[in-house]
Design an enzyme around this catalytic site. Structure first.
Site, mmCIF file in Angstrom:
data_model
loop_
_atom_site.group_PDB
_atom_site.id
_atom_site.type_symbol
_atom_site.label_atom_id
_atom_site.label_comp_id
_atom_site.label_asym_id
_atom_site.label_seq_id
_atom_site.Cartn_x
_atom_site.Cartn_y
_atom_site.Cartn_z
ATOM 1 C CE LYS A 186 -3.998 -2.166 0.177
ATOM 2 N NZ LYS A 186 -3.819 -3.629 0.134
HETATM 3 C C1 PLP Z 1 -5.152 -4.491 0.812
HETATM 4 C C2 PLP Z 1 -6.620 -4.404 0.786
HETATM 5 C C3 PLP Z 1 -7.404 -4.805 1.871
HETATM 6 C C4 PLP Z 1 -6.868 -5.513 3.078
HETATM 7 O O1 PLP Z 1 -5.761 -5.023 3.648
HETATM 8 P P1 PLP Z 1 -4.713 -5.947 4.437
HETATM 9 O O2 PLP Z 1 -4.026 -4.930 5.288
HETATM 10 O O3 PLP Z 1 -3.817 -6.580 3.435
HETATM 11 O O4 PLP Z 1 -5.485 -6.924 5.253
HETATM 12 C C5 PLP Z 1 -8.764 -4.605 1.803
HETATM 13 N N1 PLP Z 1 -9.345 -4.078 0.719
HETATM 14 C C6 PLP Z 1 -8.638 -3.699 -0.357
HETATM 15 C C7 PLP Z 1 -9.350 -3.117 -1.518
HETATM 16 C C8 PLP Z 1 -7.258 -3.880 -0.370
HETATM 17 O O5 PLP Z 1 -6.547 -3.556 -1.448
#
Ligand code: PLP
Length: 321
Positions: A186
């Protein structure tokens, strides 16, 4: 999504500092032995940056979605409407909260189509869960109108667009609650981690207690004798993650500015025949991804090949379900 590309000395020093200060890795208690409360500080900085009243650090974005759904009253047998172009975590969180995922189609923004969403609303619909996919905000005005009209809550999955804005407001803070992710892919990262943001004190109270075994962190009692009124689970963030998070947050505006410059360079040079993903009026994406449509599979494969050969991170997005 370059948060991990910038991870370096400052983040490392922040972690070393946690150990130099006594090595307390837990967010709560040990008051006499510690110098800092990194999780708490990270939450305060986040709430300030995103201009919302509450921010709760948790162990992942998936956990943030699940906890927020429960705080918004989702129970077994309820329906939650999310969108076709998505990441699996959203649907997993709905299922884990005991509800039924209902999938609305997306439009040319590749995010939730409000009219299709409206056609799926039933008297079991508890929450609308639009997903700000790959840097671009959902057209939130339309979603909030639906929420009002049918008296339904809105949870924004903002995991892929932390820092994006819609009508001048940070996404995640427009609905009743928002979920952020700091996983390693992210825009800013703590390795693993997430955040629930809200302007609603009741949502904050529930999520805060639920993510920490029901602990109320009652200042009148030591942690071992703390008061509890609900049972919960453990979705806490560690002090190490929060120490890294504080540094990464300080890089966020810089990352978005740099992304935008590169995005605009691409946009200017892309052939006119190529159709770009539509960005809703009045929204500011975080520009970490440029999405365009191709006419044919052949053309798609050619673009993927050329861009990959040139060293650009490129992928053929899965078709929306
Ligand atoms: C990455 C992501 C998540 C979940 O995040 P994590 O921290 O990896 O559990 C949820 N929704 C979307 C759209 C994502 O890209």
């Amino acid at each position: 999504m370059p948060g991990f590309e910038l991870i370096g000395k400052e983040e490392q020093e922040a972690v070393n500092q946690v150990f130099d200060d006594g090595g307390i890795l837990f967010a709560h208690g040990f008051d006499g032995m510690r110098k800092n409360y990194h999780v708490r500080e990270f939450e305060v900085l986040m709430a300030k940056h995103f201009d919302c009243s509450h921010a709760l650090a948790v162990s992942s974005g998936t956990a943030a979605i699940k906890i927020a759904l429960k705080a918004l009253g989702v129970k077994s047998g309820d329906e939650v409407i999310t969108q076709a172009f998505n990441f699996i975590a959203t649907v997993e969180a709905i299922l884990d909260a005991g509800a039924k995922p209902v999938i609305a189609n997306v439009n040319e923004t590749l995010n939730m189509d409000a009219s299709d969403c409206e056609s799926l609303i039933t008297d079991k619909t508890k929450v609308l869960l639009p997903v700000h996919m790959l840097s671009v905000p959902v057209d939130m005005n339309k979603i909030m109108i639906l929420a009002k009209k049918y008296n339904i809550k809105v949870l924004e999955d903002s995991c892929e667009s932390v820092g994006a804005k819609y009508s001048g407001k940070y996404i995640g803070t427009i609905g009743h609650a928002g979920a952020f992710s700091f996983d390693f892919g992210k825009i800013i990262t703590t390795g693993e981690g997430g955040m629930v943001v809200t302007n609603n004190p009741a949502v904050d109270k529930y999520t805060r207690e639920y993510h920490d075994h029901g602990h109320e962190n009652n200042p009148a009692f030591p942690r071992g004798k703390d008061t509890k009124s609900i049972f919960g689970f453990n979705y806490r963030m560690t002090e190490m993650q929060a120490a890294v998070g504080k540094v990464q947050l300080s890089r966020l505006n810089h990352i978005i500015t740099e992304n935008k410059l590169r995005y605009q360079m691409f946009e200017k040079n892309i052939p006119h025949s190529v159709k770009l993903r539509k960005i809703p009026d009045g929204s500011d994406p975080i520009y970490d991804t440029l999405i365009f449509f191709t006419e044919s599979d052949n053309e798609k494969e050619r673009y993927v090949r050329i861009l990959t050969d040139e060293g650009f991170g490129t992928k053929n997005l899965p078709d929306a379900l």
